[in-house]
Scaffold this motif. Structure first.
Motif, PDB file in Angstrom:
ATOM      1  N   THR A  48       0.836  -1.200   0.000  1.00 61.75           N
ATOM      2  CA  THR A  48       0.000   0.000   0.000  1.00 61.75           C
ATOM      3  C   THR A  48       0.869   1.246   0.000  1.00 61.75           C
ATOM      4  N   GLY A  49       0.412   2.255  -0.710  1.00 62.59           N
ATOM      5  CA  GLY A  49       1.099   3.546  -0.722  1.00 62.59           C
ATOM      6  C   GLY A  49       2.110   3.663  -1.844  1.00 62.59           C
ATOM      7  N   PRO A  50       2.809   4.783  -1.880  1.00 59.79           N
ATOM      8  CA  PRO A  50       3.818   4.992  -2.912  1.00 59.79           C
ATOM      9  C   PRO A  50       4.978   4.012  -2.739  1.00 59.79           C
ATOM     10  N   LEU A  51       5.378   3.403  -3.844  1.00 60.27           N
ATOM     11  CA  LEU A  51       6.448   2.406  -3.822  1.00 60.27           C
ATOM     12  C   LEU A  51       7.545   2.785  -4.809  1.00 60.27           C
ATOM     13  N   VAL A  52       8.698   2.171  -4.621  1.00 60.34           N
ATOM     14  CA  VAL A  52       9.843   2.378  -5.504  1.00 60.34           C
ATOM     15  C   VAL A  52      10.338   1.018  -5.965  1.00 60.34           C
ATOM     16  N   LEU A  53      10.632   0.927  -7.245  1.00 61.56           N
ATOM     17  CA  LEU A  53      11.271  -0.246  -7.831  1.00 61.56           C
ATOM     18  C   LEU A  53      12.697   0.132  -8.163  1.00 61.56           C
ATOM     19  N   ARG A  54      13.661  -0.635  -7.662  1.00 65.49           N
ATOM     20  CA  ARG A  54      15.070  -0.458  -8.028  1.00 65.49           C
ATOM     21  C   ARG A  54      15.498  -1.690  -8.800  1.00 65.49           C
ATOM     22  N   ILE A  55      16.056  -1.483  -9.988  1.00 60.85           N
ATOM     23  CA  ILE A  55      16.574  -2.570 -10.803  1.00 60.85           C
ATOM     24  C   ILE A  55      18.083  -2.402 -10.867  1.00 60.85           C
ATOM     25  N   MET A  56      18.794  -3.407 -10.363  1.00 58.01           N
ATOM     26  CA  MET A  56      20.245  -3.322 -10.217  1.00 58.01           C
ATOM     27  C   MET A  56      20.919  -4.238 -11.236  1.00 58.01           C
ATOM     28  N   PRO A  57      21.949  -3.749 -11.914  1.00 55.23           N
ATOM     29  CA  PRO A  57      22.554  -4.499 -13.010  1.00 55.23           C
ATOM     30  C   PRO A  57      23.358  -5.723 -12.591  1.00 55.23           C
ATOM     31  N   ASP A  58      23.722  -5.830 -11.345  1.00 57.76           N
ATOM     32  CA  ASP A  58      24.551  -6.946 -10.885  1.00 57.76           C
ATOM     33  C   ASP A  58      23.749  -7.794  -9.900  1.00 57.76           C
ATOM     34  N   ARG A  59      23.569  -9.074 -10.236  1.00 59.34           N
ATOM     35  CA  ARG A  59      22.745  -9.972  -9.420  1.00 59.34           C
ATOM     36  C   ARG A  59      23.261 -10.077  -7.984  1.00 59.34           C
ATOM     37  N   ASP A  60      24.550 -10.319  -7.824  1.00 55.80           N
ATOM     38  CA  ASP A  60      25.119 -10.507  -6.486  1.00 55.80           C
ATOM     39  C   ASP A  60      25.075  -9.222  -5.663  1.00 55.80           C
ATOM     40  N   ALA A  61      25.445  -8.105  -6.287  1.00 54.74           N
ATOM     41  CA  ALA A  61      25.411  -6.827  -5.567  1.00 54.74           C
ATOM     42  C   ALA A  61      23.972  -6.454  -5.216  1.00 54.74           C
ATOM     43  N   GLY A  62      23.024  -6.763  -6.105  1.00 53.99           N
ATOM     44  CA  GLY A  62      21.620  -6.493  -5.826  1.00 53.99           C
ATOM     45  C   GLY A  62      21.112  -7.308  -4.655  1.00 53.99           C
ATOM     46  N   LEU A  63      21.476  -8.587  -4.620  1.00 56.22           N
ATOM     47  CA  LEU A  63      21.082  -9.452  -3.505  1.00 56.22           C
ATOM     48  C   LEU A  63      21.677  -8.932  -2.204  1.00 56.22           C
ATOM     49  N   LEU A  64      22.951  -8.598  -2.222  1.00 57.19           N
ATOM     50  CA  LEU A  64      23.617  -8.098  -1.029  1.00 57.19           C
ATOM     51  C   LEU A  64      22.956  -6.812  -0.539  1.00 57.19           C
ATOM     52  N   GLU A  65      22.692  -5.887  -1.457  1.00 59.37           N
ATOM     53  CA  GLU A  65      22.071  -4.617  -1.067  1.00 59.37           C
ATOM     54  C   GLU A  65      20.677  -4.827  -0.474  1.00 59.37           C
ATOM     55  N   THR A  66      19.896  -5.716  -1.074  1.00 67.22           N
ATOM     56  CA  THR A  66      18.548  -5.990  -0.568  1.00 67.22           C
ATOM     57  C   THR A  66      18.598  -6.577   0.835  1.00 67.22           C
ATOM     58  N   ILE A  67      19.493  -7.518   1.053  1.00 67.26           N
ATOM     59  CA  ILE A  67      19.618  -8.161   2.371  1.00 67.26           C
ATOM     60  C   ILE A  67      20.056  -7.151   3.424  1.00 67.26           C
ATOM     61  N   VAL A  68      21.048  -6.351   3.107  1.00 63.36           N
ATOM     62  CA  VAL A  68      21.552  -5.370   4.075  1.00 63.36           C
ATOM     63  C   VAL A  68      20.472  -4.340   4.394  1.00 63.36           C
ATOM     64  N   GLN A  69      19.779  -3.848   3.375  1.00 60.88           N
ATOM     65  CA  GLN A  69      18.743  -2.846   3.629  1.00 60.88           C
ATOM     66  C   GLN A  69      17.638  -3.414   4.512  1.00 60.88           C
ATOM     67  N   ARG A  70      17.225  -4.655   4.252  1.00 61.61           N
ATOM     68  CA  ARG A  70      16.202  -5.279   5.106  1.00 61.61           C
ATOM     69  C   ARG A  70      16.691  -5.420   6.536  1.00 61.61           C
ATOM     70  N   ALA A  71      17.925  -5.900   6.688  1.00 65.81           N
ATOM     71  CA  ALA A  71      18.457  -6.171   8.026  1.00 65.81           C
ATOM     72  C   ALA A  71      18.624  -4.896   8.847  1.00 65.81           C
ATOM     73  N   VAL A  72      19.098  -3.817   8.228  1.00 65.94           N
ATOM     74  CA  VAL A  72      19.256  -2.580   9.005  1.00 65.94           C
ATOM     75  C   VAL A  72      17.906  -1.941   9.285  1.00 65.94           C
ATOM     76  N   ALA A  73      16.952  -2.058   8.356  1.00 65.08           N
ATOM     77  CA  ALA A  73      15.604  -1.533   8.606  1.00 65.08           C
ATOM     78  C   ALA A  73      14.949  -2.284   9.757  1.00 65.08           C
TER      79      ALA A  73
END
Length: 183
Positions: A48-73
């Motif tokens: 619900t609400g305004p959302l953002v889609l981020r598409i990252m060109p590197d699979r591994d870096a994208g996975l790492l960034e997603t995991i870190v952002q979730r964990a710190v949030a």
């Protein structure tokens, strides 16, 4: 087309047909990822609400960034909550869907003609924002982040300080100017 691919991914996630209240619109400010803002019509609560889609060109870096952002949030760090992440060729690679946060670019306010006059104020603001964010980030417990990365099969030793030193040592041994001094 990004619209169709995103609706396909979101519909698969929710198990029902989703539609846009606001179609994806490219956002500025991304440095290595393509960023779009959008909103769904009558979605489940997590979308619900305004959302953002981020598409990252590197699979591994994208996975790492997603995991870190979730964990710190999850630890209360003020970053948008990731509601969905993964990899999808139709979207263009690694992606995350997250809540949209209001804000402005760090160097906002530097307009042509007035740049020199605003530069000292802008630099003080940026320095304050970066130091405050860094202090807050370093107060977090790193263990949940490390555990989340390891649970995803990511070798955390490869992203640590010692790994950076190994890269610098290798560059110094290859006679790249300045790296021996850096060590």
């Amino acid at each position: 087309m990004i619209d169709e691919a995103l609706l396909r991914v979101l519909s698969a996630h929710t198990g029902r047909h989703e539609s846009f209240a606001q179609r994806p619109v490219a956002m500025t400010g991304g440095y290595w990822a393509a960023i779009y803002c959008f909103e769904l019509t009558g979605p489940p609560s997590e979308l619900t609400g305004p959302l953002v889609l981020r598409i990252m060109p590197d699979r591994d870096a994208g996975l790492l960034e997603t995991i870190v952002q979730r964990a710190v949030a999850d630890q209360g760090y003020p970053t948008p909550r990731v509601v969905l992440g993964g990899f999808d060729d139709g979207l263009g690679g690694a992606f995350m869907v997250m809540e949209r946060a209001d804000g402005r670019a760090l160097l906002d306010g530097l307009a042509l003609g007035r740049t020199l006059l605003r530069l000292p104020t802008t630099l003080r603001r940026v320095a304050h924002q970066l130091s405050a964010a860094t202090l807050q980030l370093h107060q977090l417990d790193p263990l949940p982040v490390i555990e989340s990365l390891e649970d995803a099969g990511i070798d955390t030793a490869l992203s640590g300080v010692e790994a950076r030193f190994d890269e610098i040592r290798a560059a110094a041994q290859a006679s790249f100017a300045g790296f021996a001094d850096l060590l």
